[in-house]
Design a protein around this motif. Structure first.
Motif, PDB file in Angstrom:
ATOM      1  N   GLY A  65      34.494  37.905  49.644  1.00 29.89           N
ATOM      2  CA  GLY A  65      35.512  37.716  49.256  1.00 29.89           C
ATOM      3  C   GLY A  65      35.813  36.092  49.052  1.00 29.89           C
ATOM      4  N   GLY A  66      37.349  35.307  48.165  1.00 30.93           N
ATOM      5  CA  GLY A  66      36.676  34.320  48.348  1.00 30.93           C
ATOM      6  C   GLY A  66      37.350  34.262  47.032  1.00 30.93           C
ATOM      7  N   VAL A  67      37.179  32.299  46.999  1.00 28.89           N
ATOM      8  CA  VAL A  67      37.510  31.297  45.286  1.00 28.89           C
ATOM      9  C   VAL A  67      36.678  31.989  44.879  1.00 28.89           C
ATOM     10  CG1 VAL A  67      38.084  29.472  44.557  1.00 28.89           C
ATOM     11  CG2 VAL A  67      39.168  29.982  46.978  1.00 28.89           C
ATOM     12  N   HIS A  68      35.256  31.685  45.331  1.00 24.80           N
ATOM     13  CA  HIS A  68      34.148  31.005  43.872  1.00 24.80           C
ATOM     14  C   HIS A  68      34.339  32.903  43.757  1.00 24.80           C
ATOM     15  CE1 HIS A  68      31.160  30.047  41.882  1.00 24.80           C
ATOM     16  NE2 HIS A  68      30.260  31.385  42.149  1.00 24.80           N
ATOM     17  N   PRO A  69      33.860  33.987  44.199  1.00 23.03           N
ATOM     18  CA  PRO A  69      33.370  35.528  43.534  1.00 23.03           C
ATOM     19  C   PRO A  69      34.332  36.059  42.506  1.00 23.03           C
ATOM     20  CG  PRO A  69      33.781  35.422  46.062  1.00 23.03           C
ATOM     21  CD  PRO A  69      33.030  34.134  45.608  1.00 23.03           C
ATOM     22  N   SER A  70      36.305  35.194  43.462  1.00 24.93           N
ATOM     23  CA  SER A  70      37.572  35.368  43.070  1.00 24.93           C
ATOM     24  C   SER A  70      36.986  35.548  41.085  1.00 24.93           C
ATOM     25  CB  SER A  70      38.545  35.270  42.965  1.00 24.93           C
ATOM     26  OG  SER A  70      39.010  35.368  44.657  1.00 24.93           O
ATOM     27  N   TYR A  71      36.599  34.428  40.647  1.00 18.20           N
ATOM     28  CA  TYR A  71      36.470  33.816  39.269  1.00 18.20           C
ATOM     29  C   TYR A  71      34.916  34.449  38.591  1.00 18.20           C
ATOM     30  CZ  TYR A  71      41.196  31.844  40.443  1.00 18.20           C
ATOM     31  OH  TYR A  71      42.032  31.706  40.941  1.00 18.20           O
ATOM     32  N   ILE A 121      34.322  43.308  44.937  1.00 22.71           N
ATOM     33  CA  ILE A 121      33.766  41.887  45.073  1.00 22.71           C
ATOM     34  C   ILE A 121      35.858  41.849  45.222  1.00 22.71           C
ATOM     35  CG2 ILE A 121      35.007  39.334  43.672  1.00 22.71           C
ATOM     36  CD1 ILE A 121      31.328  40.211  43.050  1.00 22.71           C
ATOM     37  N   VAL A 122      36.254  41.443  46.144  1.00 22.76           N
ATOM     38  CA  VAL A 122      37.907  41.273  46.537  1.00 22.76           C
ATOM     39  C   VAL A 122      38.446  39.290  45.574  1.00 22.76           C
ATOM     40  CG1 VAL A 122      39.718  40.986  48.416  1.00 22.76           C
ATOM     41  CG2 VAL A 122      37.863  42.306  48.698  1.00 22.76           C
ATOM     42  N   ARG A 123      39.128  39.431  44.925  1.00 19.40           N
ATOM     43  CA  ARG A 123      39.537  38.820  44.341  1.00 19.40           C
ATOM     44  C   ARG A 123      41.063  38.693  44.453  1.00 19.40           C
ATOM     45  NH1 ARG A 123      39.860  40.252  38.734  1.00 19.40           N
ATOM     46  NH2 ARG A 123      39.934  38.372  38.156  1.00 19.40           N
ATOM     47  N   GLY A 124      41.069  37.662  44.968  1.00 20.12           N
ATOM     48  CA  GLY A 124      42.255  37.073  44.915  1.00 20.12           C
ATOM     49  C   GLY A 124      42.428  37.077  46.620  1.00 20.12           C
ATOM     50  N   GLU A 125      43.961  37.163  47.223  1.00 23.77           N
ATOM     51  CA  GLU A 125      44.224  37.390  48.495  1.00 23.77           C
ATOM     52  C   GLU A 125      43.190  39.118  48.991  1.00 23.77           C
ATOM     53  OE1 GLU A 125      48.383  35.065  49.424  1.00 23.77           O
ATOM     54  OE2 GLU A 125      48.083  36.870  47.529  1.00 23.77           O
ATOM     55  N   GLY A 126      42.694  38.800  50.182  1.00 23.81           N
ATOM     56  CA  GLY A 126      42.512  39.634  50.602  1.00 23.81           C
ATOM     57  C   GLY A 126      42.819  40.781  51.367  1.00 23.81           C
ATOM     58  N   GLU A 127      43.853  40.686  52.227  1.00 22.14           N
ATOM     59  CA  GLU A 127      44.411  41.551  53.575  1.00 22.14           C
ATOM     60  C   GLU A 127      44.496  43.530  53.004  1.00 22.14           C
ATOM     61  OE1 GLU A 127      46.125  37.246  54.524  1.00 22.14           O
ATOM     62  OE2 GLU A 127      45.656  38.679  52.942  1.00 22.14           O
ATOM     63  N   GLU A 128      45.237  43.240  51.907  1.00 21.25           N
ATOM     64  CA  GLU A 128      45.920  44.585  51.652  1.00 21.25           C
ATOM     65  C   GLU A 128      44.708  44.706  50.556  1.00 21.25           C
ATOM     66  OE1 GLU A 128      47.148  48.065  51.795  1.00 21.25           O
ATOM     67  OE2 GLU A 128      47.755  46.491  52.045  1.00 21.25           O
ATOM     68  N   THR A 129      43.789  44.129  50.036  1.00 24.65           N
ATOM     69  CA  THR A 129      42.869  44.891  48.835  1.00 24.65           C
ATOM     70  C   THR A 129      41.813  45.414  49.834  1.00 24.65           C
ATOM     71  OG1 THR A 129      43.586  43.716  47.243  1.00 24.65           O
ATOM     72  CG2 THR A 129      41.471  44.898  46.874  1.00 24.65           C
ATOM     73  N   ALA A 130      41.358  44.693  50.509  1.00 19.29           N
ATOM     74  CA  ALA A 130      40.134  44.964  51.977  1.00 19.29           C
ATOM     75  C   ALA A 130      39.987  45.968  52.820  1.00 19.29           C
ATOM     76  CB  ALA A 130      39.501  43.486  52.584  1.00 19.29           C
ATOM     77  N   ARG A 131      41.434  46.337  53.197  1.00 20.14           N
ATOM     78  CA  ARG A 131      41.894  47.340  53.857  1.00 20.14           C
ATOM     79  C   ARG A 131      41.869  48.851  52.881  1.00 20.14           C
ATOM     80  NH1 ARG A 131      48.046  47.972  55.275  1.00 20.14           N
ATOM     81  NH2 ARG A 131      47.052  49.512  57.002  1.00 20.14           N
ATOM     82  N   GLN A 132      42.171  48.572  51.799  1.00 19.51           N
ATOM     83  CA  GLN A 132      41.910  49.803  50.736  1.00 19.51           C
ATOM     84  C   GLN A 132      40.640  50.293  50.067  1.00 19.51           C
ATOM     85  OE1 GLN A 132      44.966  49.326  47.482  1.00 19.51           O
ATOM     86  NE2 GLN A 132      46.337  49.140  48.557  1.00 19.51           N
ATOM     87  N   LEU A 133      39.803  48.875  49.743  1.00 17.43           N
ATOM     88  CA  LEU A 133      38.950  48.977  49.422  1.00 17.43           C
ATOM     89  C   LEU A 133      37.601  49.503  50.150  1.00 17.43           C
ATOM     90  CD1 LEU A 133      35.830  48.413  47.863  1.00 17.43           C
ATOM     91  CD2 LEU A 133      35.747  46.123  48.767  1.00 17.43           C
ATOM     92  N   MET A 134      37.915  49.682  52.421  1.00 19.88           N
ATOM     93  CA  MET A 134      37.086  50.129  52.916  1.00 19.88           C
ATOM     94  C   MET A 134      37.469  51.132  52.915  1.00 19.88           C
ATOM     95  SD  MET A 134      34.909  47.745  54.075  1.00 19.88           S
ATOM     96  CE  MET A 134      34.438  47.318  52.290  1.00 19.88           C
ATOM     97  N   ARG A 135      39.006  51.397  52.965  1.00 14.90           N
ATOM     98  CA  ARG A 135      39.388  53.106  53.031  1.00 14.90           C
ATOM     99  C   ARG A 135      38.373  53.911  51.907  1.00 14.90           C
ATOM    100  NH1 ARG A 135      44.393  53.113  52.368  1.00 14.90           N
ATOM    101  NH2 ARG A 135      44.867  51.797  54.422  1.00 14.90           N
ATOM    102  N   ALA A 136      37.834  53.283  50.661  1.00 14.70           N
ATOM    103  CA  ALA A 136      37.214  53.928  49.596  1.00 14.70           C
ATOM    104  C   ALA A 136      35.784  53.992  49.907  1.00 14.70           C
ATOM    105  CB  ALA A 136      37.648  53.331  48.465  1.00 14.70           C
ATOM    106  N   ILE A 137      35.639  53.156  50.396  1.00 16.42           N
ATOM    107  CA  ILE A 137      34.332  53.340  50.485  1.00 16.42           C
ATOM    108  C   ILE A 137      33.875  54.066  51.600  1.00 16.42           C
ATOM    109  CG2 ILE A 137      32.252  51.870  51.848  1.00 16.42           C
ATOM    110  CD1 ILE A 137      32.902  49.541  49.792  1.00 16.42           C
ATOM    111  N   ALA A 138      34.789  54.375  52.841  1.00 18.14           N
ATOM    112  CA  ALA A 138      34.323  55.265  53.850  1.00 18.14           C
ATOM    113  C   ALA A 138      34.699  56.616  53.279  1.00 18.14           C
ATOM    114  CB  ALA A 138      35.550  54.475  55.023  1.00 18.14           C
TER     115      ALA A 138
END
Length: 504
Positions: free
Chosen positions: A101-107, A122-139
């Motif tokens: 996650g972060g600026v470079h991988p977002s692009y 890869i988490v694109r853009g702001e990660g607070e909510e996206t990371a929550r949903q991504l970890m929930r899906a992976i789990a």
């Protein structure tokens, strides 16, 4: 899930030289929401020490994580290191999903997912909510197709879902301060310190800025809540220094003043340092005393250059007259000014560099930070620079402290020597030395003398690195040859709401 947040050791960043580190705010911002979701979250900060790569890998393996998330502090210059460590992690823990996650991988999600098969998403853009949903899906083993703001592989091919919406309420997600030992982080001469944000984004259209599109639009935290958080960190954890990571915290005059007043009401003696625009300092001349009373000791003023034509080229939007006035106003309130001066926007000569030094000294800032333009593929400036030759193909050195673009009339060693001489001349001029010798305020004396100690070590370190480690030279390639076509049509990393936000 046992989630491991990893901040790599980043040798290209000269600020490590004083042996002081600041905590990785981006990873802490992700960590808080993940903890609140019930995950077992741990942070490994490779910058502390710093940790060698074998030591960092050993710590990751020993933790036995169920997911490893790499934060991308340092942007493009961090990518080669993260790629190398991630590949090793994938060999040690082949079943553990790896996320960037972060600026470079977002692009650069297409290239990363194509070249690094061990990266799960890869988490694109702001990660607070996206990371929550991504970890929930992976789990739960759920598909990633419906998760906005995520790039992944579908049938072996890199794909990206639509951008996640911009986070309108920055107070909806808390920072995971419990992930760090505050005693291990310091700044400003050994004072306990953290990084904090009042706002995200910037309303100004500078064409070279690699952050503007990542945040999409300017928003701010609740002024009173942030002031209370600073108060708690000071009282409960002894934090003395708060380094603002904002690109432009004072963009909104009313909320910014409300924050200053709320922090003054907290009645804590803290040191605040940050960056802002000279225009905002001039605009706020009537309440700069509140800046001082709240605790600000230094502002970095993003001037970028002293040439009006260059400022117009990069759409800086400021003027040299306001730059000078901002420095004068800050000095009146005994707040230090640091002026950034960036070389490489256009073809430079010895004569133009000499003229730039004279103009910079005429501004009379307390400190300067000389940088090199780093062209990011997702910015409008990349279109202007795409045909220019490069002298530094190693992305690990694309950190604003290494020359990237070739000069038609100056070889890399000549530009480097000029930049080092400009730094020395600006910091050793008689006026600057008089301020180093004496200032009526003890805290400011400490700040000035600490900066000179740090600056001397960084200055010498960068010279040694250039002479014995850096490899700068042309191989015939242009910027476009190295990185491909411009990506400025994808500059907005998040989906902004249709309504306009007033920042005045």
């Amino acid at each position: 899930m046992r989630i491991l947040l990893v901040n790599i050791s980043h040798p290209a960043i000269g600020s490590r030289i004083p042996k002081e580190q600041l905590p990785p705010l981006g990873l802490l911002s992700i960590g808080g929401p993940l903890i609140d979701d019930g995950h077992d979250v741990t942070l490994i900060d490779g910058e502390l020490g710093p940790m060698s790569e074998p030591a960092l890998l050993g710590a990751i393996f020993a933790h036995a994580p169920e997911a490893v998330l790499f934060g991308h502090s340092g942007s493009s210059s961090a990518q080669p290191i993260i790629s190398r460590i991630s590949e090793s992690v994938s060999r040690l823990l082949p079943e553990v999903p790896i996320v960037y996650g972060g600026v470079h991988p977002s692009y650069f999600w297409r290239e990363i997912l194509a070249d690094e098969p061990y990266v799960r998403a890869i988490v694109r853009g702001e990660g607070e909510e996206t990371a929550r949903q991504l970890m929930r899906a992976i789990a739960t083993g759920s598909p990633l197709d419906a998760l906005r703001g995520v790039a992944f592989r579908r049938n072996g091919q890199p794909v990206a879902n639509p951008a996640a919406p911009v986070i309108a309420d920055l107070d909806a997600y808390r920072i995971g301060w419990e992930l760090i030992d505050h005693a291990r982080y310091s700044y400003w001469g050994g004072k306990r310190a953290v990084v904090i944000q009042f706002s995200r984004g910037c309303p100004h259209p500078c064409t070279y800025c690699g952050q503007r599109g990542f945040w999409t639009r300017w928003r701010h935290r609740d002024p009173v809540r942030l002031a209370a958080e600073i108060g708690r960190l000071h009282r409960n954890h002894g934090v003395e220094v708060f380094n603002f990571a904002d690109e432009n915290p004072s963009a909104g005059r009313k909320p910014w003043r409300a924050f200053l007043e709320a922090l003054i009401a907290e009645n804590v003696q803290v040191t605040l340092v940050g960056s802002t625009r000279a225009d905002d300092i001039v605009r706020d001349a009537d309440f700069l005393h509140l800046y001082k009373q709240a605790g600000f000791e230094r502002f970095l003023l993003g001037m970028e250059n002293t040439d009006e034509a260059t400022l117009k080229l990069i759409r800086k939007g400021g003027a040299t007259s306001s730059d000078r006035e901002a420095i004068r106003l800050l000095r009146r309130h005994n707040i230090l000014s640091m002026a950034t001066w960036v070389s490489g926007f256009e073809e430079e000569t010895l004569a133009s560099l000499w003229r730039g030094l004279r103009q910079l000294i005429a501004y009379d800032p307390d400190q300067i930070q000389a940088l090199y333009v780093t062209p990011h593929r997702w910015t409008p400036y990349y279109r202007l620079a795409a045909g220019r030759r490069i002298v530094q193909p190693d992305l690990g050195r694309w950190d604003y402290k290494h020359q990237v673009l070739a000069m038609a009339r100056l070889r890399p060693w000549q530009l480097f020597a000029c930049v080092k001489l400009i730094e020395a001349a600006a910091q050793l001029r008689p006026r600057a030395l008089r301020r180093w010798l004496w200032n009526p305020e003890k805290r400011i004396r400490h700040a000035i003398r600490w900066y000179y100690r740090m600056g001397r070590r960084v200055w010498l370190h960068e010279i040694l690195q250039f002479l014995f480690h850096d490899r700068a030279g042309e191989d015939g390639r242009t910027l476009a040859d190295l990185l491909g076509d411009t990506q400025d049509h994808e500059e907005e990393a998040s989906a902004a709401p249709a309504r306009r936000v007033r920042v005045g």
